[in-house]
Design a protein around this motif. Sequence first.
Motif, PDB file in Angstrom:
ATOM      1  N   ALA A   1       0.829  -1.209   0.000  1.00 36.87           N
ATOM      2  CA  ALA A   1       0.000   0.000   0.000  1.00 36.87           C
ATOM      3  C   ALA A   1       0.861   1.257   0.000  1.00 36.87           C
ATOM      4  N   LEU A   2       1.979   1.208   0.693  1.00 35.69           N
ATOM      5  CA  LEU A   2       2.856   2.384   0.736  1.00 35.69           C
ATOM      6  C   LEU A   2       3.528   2.633  -0.609  1.00 35.69           C
ATOM      7  N   LEU A   3       3.594   1.574  -1.411  1.00 39.80           N
ATOM      8  CA  LEU A   3       4.140   1.714  -2.770  1.00 39.80           C
ATOM      9  C   LEU A   3       3.057   2.082  -3.776  1.00 39.80           C
ATOM     10  N   GLY A   4       1.828   2.206  -3.248  1.00 41.47           N
ATOM     11  CA  GLY A   4       0.738   2.564  -4.142  1.00 41.47           C
ATOM     12  C   GLY A   4       0.038   1.362  -4.751  1.00 41.47           C
ATOM     13  N   GLU A   5       0.388   0.184  -4.257  1.00 41.74           N
ATOM     14  CA  GLU A   5      -0.293  -1.034  -4.723  1.00 41.74           C
ATOM     15  C   GLU A   5      -1.410  -1.378  -3.742  1.00 41.74           C
ATOM     16  N   GLY A   6      -2.163  -0.377  -3.353  1.00 39.99           N
ATOM     17  CA  GLY A   6      -3.110  -0.492  -2.232  1.00 39.99           C
ATOM     18  C   GLY A   6      -4.249  -1.450  -2.496  1.00 39.99           C
ATOM     19  N   GLY A   7      -5.229  -1.373  -1.617  1.00 37.63           N
ATOM     20  CA  GLY A   7      -6.459  -2.120  -1.823  1.00 37.63           C
ATOM     21  C   GLY A   7      -6.376  -3.568  -1.444  1.00 37.63           C
ATOM     22  N   LYS A   8      -5.192  -4.009  -0.982  1.00 36.97           N
ATOM     23  CA  LYS A   8      -5.103  -5.422  -0.637  1.00 36.97           C
ATOM     24  C   LYS A   8      -5.216  -5.692   0.858  1.00 36.97           C
ATOM     25  N   THR A   9      -4.971  -4.692   1.649  1.00 27.66           N
ATOM     26  CA  THR A   9      -5.018  -4.904   3.098  1.00 27.66           C
ATOM     27  C   THR A   9      -6.460  -5.087   3.558  1.00 27.66           C
ATOM     28  N   ARG A  10      -6.672  -6.035   4.404  1.00 28.77           N
ATOM     29  CA  ARG A  10      -7.995  -6.261   4.969  1.00 28.77           C
ATOM     30  C   ARG A  10      -7.815  -6.227   6.476  1.00 28.77           C
ATOM     31  N   GLY A  11      -8.148  -5.071   7.037  1.00 23.42           N
ATOM     32  CA  GLY A  11      -7.920  -4.907   8.468  1.00 23.42           C
ATOM     33  C   GLY A  11      -6.426  -4.949   8.678  1.00 23.42           C
ATOM     34  N   VAL A  12      -5.969  -5.605   9.713  1.00 24.18           N
ATOM     35  CA  VAL A  12      -4.552  -5.615   9.982  1.00 24.18           C
ATOM     36  C   VAL A  12      -3.909  -6.979   9.830  1.00 24.18           C
TER      37      VAL A  12
END
Lengths: 267, 267, 267
Positions: free
Chosen positions: A128-139
């Motif tokens: 996500a920090l590289l801009g490849e976001g949207g994959k994190t689900r909660g922590v």
Amino acid sequence: MLDLIPKYLSDLRSKKPLVHNITNLVVMNVTANALLAIGASPVMAHAEEELEDMLKLANALVVNIGTLNSHWIKSMEKAVKIASAMEKPIVLDPVGAGATRLRTQVALRLLEAGDITVLRGNLGEIAALLGEGGKTRGVDTADYKEDLAQMVAVEATKRFNLVVAVTGATDFISDGKELYAIKNGVSLLGRVTGTGCMATALIGAFCAVAEPLSAAVSALTVLGVAAEKAYEDAPYPGSFHVRLYDWLYRIDSDLLKEKMEVKALVF
Amino acid sequence: MLDLIPKYLSDLRSKKPLVHNITNLVVMNVTANALLAIGASPVMAHAEEELEDMLKLANALVVNIGTLNSHWIKSMEKAVKIASAMEKPIVLDPVGAGATRLRTQVALRLLEAGDITVLRGNLGEIAALLGEGGKTRGVDTADYKEDLAQMVAVEATKRFNLVVAVTGATDFISDGKELYAIKNGVSLLGRVTGTGCMATALIGAFCAVAEPLSAAVSALTVLGVAAEKAYEDAPYPGSFHVRLYDWLYRIDSDLLKEKMEVKALVF
Amino acid sequence: MLDLIPKYLSDLRSKKPLVHNITNLVVMNVTANALLAIGASPVMAHAEEELEDMLKLANALVVNIGTLNSHWIKSMEKAVKIASAMEKPIVLDPVGAGATRLRTQVALRLLEAGDITVLRGNLGEIAALLGEGGKTRGVDTADYKEDLAQMVAVEATKRFNLVVAVTGATDFISDGKELYAIKNGVSLLGRVTGTGCMATALIGAFCAVAEPLSAAVSALTVLGVAAEKAYEDAPYPGSFHVRLYDWLYRIDSDLLKEKMEVKALVF
């Protein structure tokens, strides 16, 4: 470098580094106990008025964004600036980056606020920090893909110019020139809150006795081996969690040498 | 007074005092569980709007400055004033005094804000409040010097006109007229976060059933004996921590009488 | 419905619902670990700027007022409004309602801020919300009266138009049309902080896989059975607490069917 991990552990125990944590409300107790168990000395302090005094005493700063609000964000930014000016090692845990824009933005802002030494997160968070976001689900992140994790670790070292540890079933740690893979650990770590934050805090402690890449590899190896021993004792999350502290305290050179599964990769 | 410690313990269990805690974010869970285990009833409340209502119900107030910020400082000062006006016992734990000026100043301000009944800290913290600062290193203090600890305890009773407990390998408790030394406890307590804060919270609970000097001596004796039993069960920090709650729950008159090592000193 | 409890448990474990908690500082770690142990995925987030993003991902919202201040109150109200607009299930734990006016008022305000799905508390807390205040003493309530608890549960369903769970020696759960009584559980739960909050968080997780009445009955049954097994292993509070997580992880259909003591009551 791998031969030196036992030495770094015993150096840590001799030095008893003071680790200043500005961390989340869920895991404060957990990270303090992990640091005490391994032989470091934790302190938690977030009042802006005391950051400078405390950082003078500290051997490392650990910042974890797991439960933010505007006051804590200001305190984190100020601490990163002060520690940076003092040339103290700083470890950042971007908990939940990618899950909300606030977390992604705050993590990126902290990366610019000073010289972060090590960045540790799971694949979704670092991506996500590289801009490849949207994959994190909660922590607790999504499916782990080893190739992607390696790539993301290396890419993040370049983007942010620091050591990156992407943790998961295999942990990948790189400084952009070298890349290490650690196979130690057990999946039950994912059923206890704060074990990722523990990893980050332990990296902070090792940063007081080793350069950043070695510190990250050492901390994650020690935690992984301790987790394996804890799991042998108790394969259920409550009891496992308790034994994890026991083994962070008990782990020694012999156990490390016998159990560590770390290798340098070519990339 | 020492003969009465078992009686105070059973009085505490009959009365189930409500202990109002304004404490630090690292140990809230720890102190709540220690209070429940011993037989008291904990409540945590720091909103200024509810301090008066809660203190009306409470049998004691415990204030611990381990993780300050400006909101919490205001809340602590207000709580000390209200509890003082209500003549409720107040126990203060100046966590990290000496480590930062903020902590030293806030602790001193709280000592002036109302009638603190008992002050409990380690040697570095209490010495810092007497102006012998510079010795505290984070929150787990430096070398323990028994003579100095005695002197500091007695000196602090005079300066602040209250009961002082300086805890360490030997705990020293004084009201300025009498001085007690407790040898119970194990060094592993220093490898679990919040055991000092537990001690402070337990003093609060005993203040509901005994005068302050007896309350402090009783609480520290009970905790020390419980720690010794926990250590017999489990000499590693995670497991020891868990057993500590078990033994705070299990400890009784017979065990106390068999194990307590407390004596009155002449000074 | 009772036959379906094992199915809801296995549905929960397949779905791994993300439960967004805005909860108190004492129990954050406890509720996160309980949710992880049962197979759900916890997240704690209270910054107003990220509530909407996080609630989009979440399968349920759990709000617990155990340690309030003005910032947290605003955050709770906003979260209830957003979750309500998104038609996500919302579970409210009015910790300490009746002990202070602030807590009673905040709980009532949250009940009006949006469509709360389930309200869980002890008898004193729920009675206080009905205006039968003055009975709560701190957060671990007074004498339990079974008849009163039933009446209060049913009355609260009517007043607030939601599912109500009044927990105690026997738990009573009603939606105003049906009423269930659960005998599972052990009194030692009252000697560990946060077990009520655990119950509330587990209800949140079950709300992701069952309608609210079934969710509340399922969560409390599972927790009660897990507590009985934990008590068999370890009848002291520290060890019991640890085993409680173990059994939330280990509990399965067979154990549930063998141990559950739930019945539908006529009223």
